[in-house]
Write an enzyme that holds these catalytic residues in place. Structure first.
Site, PDB file in Angstrom:
ATOM      1  N   TYR A 234      47.330  34.669  36.005  1.00 24.04           N
ATOM      2  CA  TYR A 234      48.777  34.830  36.124  1.00 24.04           C
ATOM      3  C   TYR A 234      49.403  34.623  34.748  1.00 24.04           C
ATOM      4  O   TYR A 234      48.998  33.732  34.001  1.00 24.04           O
ATOM      5  CB  TYR A 234      49.351  33.791  37.092  1.00 24.04           C
TER       6      TYR A 234
ATOM      7  N   PHE B 111      43.447  33.371  41.397  1.00 26.80           N
ATOM      8  CA  PHE B 111      44.379  33.397  42.532  1.00 26.80           C
ATOM      9  C   PHE B 111      45.054  32.057  42.802  1.00 26.80           C
ATOM     10  O   PHE B 111      45.995  31.988  43.581  1.00 26.80           O
ATOM     11  CB  PHE B 111      43.700  33.907  43.819  1.00 26.80           C
TER      12      PHE B 111
ATOM     13  N   ASP C  88      42.798  39.124  35.738  1.00 28.49           N
ATOM     14  CA  ASP C  88      43.140  38.214  34.648  1.00 28.49           C
ATOM     15  C   ASP C  88      44.130  37.180  35.168  1.00 28.49           C
ATOM     16  O   ASP C  88      44.669  37.331  36.269  1.00 28.49           O
ATOM     17  CB  ASP C  88      43.634  38.947  33.407  1.00 28.49           C
TER      18      ASP C  88
ATOM     19  N   HIS D 116      42.663  45.354  47.184  1.00 31.00           N
ATOM     20  CA  HIS D 116      43.166  44.124  46.578  1.00 31.00           C
ATOM     21  C   HIS D 116      44.269  43.529  47.452  1.00 31.00           C
ATOM     22  O   HIS D 116      45.002  44.275  48.125  1.00 31.00           O
ATOM     23  CB  HIS D 116      43.717  44.440  45.182  1.00 31.00           C
TER      24      HIS D 116
END
Length: 227
Positions: free
Chosen positions: A67, A78, A65, A189
């Site tokens: 920031y 990202f 989801d 991740h």
């Protein structure tokens, strides 16, 4: 909702006309009426689809989801705008890119350059309440972004799916049934909590370019220009 490129509009219309998307829109309207700060701003919420039309998608990088800090999210997974300090996960992405390709780490975190080359930077959930990670999960975004992933996977053109972390891998688990037409890259991740458990050293950037070139496509220029 901003107008989407025509091919995305056609691929997603059935989901957007359904009750789940209507419930999502009502939820977002209610959040706004309550004075909640929601990121990214409404005009940026579908930016990933706007910058990367369906017929140009060559790579999908799947986030979770947006920031949830003020000024960070702008619709690309990202990515952050110039002047915003790259968050730790993005810093680790740059570290792996430097190790993998020898590309110097960027001083900014704007990933538009990737999106315009066909890298779909898609979050599973496209909005979040300020300061509250995962606050808009299970409100209707997930079926919508599932439809996005299915639309890419259903094309004849092979694509690369980069799945970082268990959440992304679970969301796109159906790709195992595609008969191997697409390249699926799985690893930990890039978060500081997990990057040393399989993200570092996974070489997703060179593997992606090798696959694209084997398919007769141009490689992605991962080096970010100055802005």
């Amino acid at each position: 909702m901003p107008a989407l490129p025509a091919d995305w509009q056609a691929a997603l219309q059935a989901e957007m006309d359904g009750p789940r998307f209507a419930a999502l829109a009502a939820f977002l309207d209610d959040e706004a009426r309550q004075g909640q700060a929601i990121f990214p701003p409404a005009e940026d919420r579908f930016r990933a689809l706007e910058l990367t039309p369906l017929d140009r998608v060559r790579v999908v990088i799947l986030g979770q989801d947006p920031y949830h800090g003020a000024g960070q999210a702008h619709g690309l997974a990202f990515s952050v705008r110039p002047g915003v300090r790259p968050p730790p996960s993005l810093v680790n992405i740059f570290k792996e890119m430097e190790s993998d390709l020898g590309v110097a780490r960027s001083r900014h975190g704007l990933l538009d350059h990737w999106a315009r080359q066909g890298v779909l930077l898609l979050n599973s959930v496209l909005s979040v309440r300020e300061g509250a990670a995962a606050s808009h999960q299970k409100r209707g975004w997930e079926p919508f972004t599932d439809a996005v992933i299915h639309a890419v996977a259903a094309r004849r053109q092979p694509a690369v799916f980069i799945l970082w972390g268990a959440h992304a891998q679970k969301k796109a688990a159906f790709l195992d049934q595609d008969g191997g037409r697409h390249l699926v890259i799985r690893s930990a991740h890039p978060s500081p909590l997990s990057a040393r458990h399989g993200f570092f050293g996974s070489r997703p950037f060179s593997r992606t370019n090798a696959f694209l070139e084997a398919q007769g496509q141009a490689p992605i220029d991962w080096a970010l220009p100055e802005v």
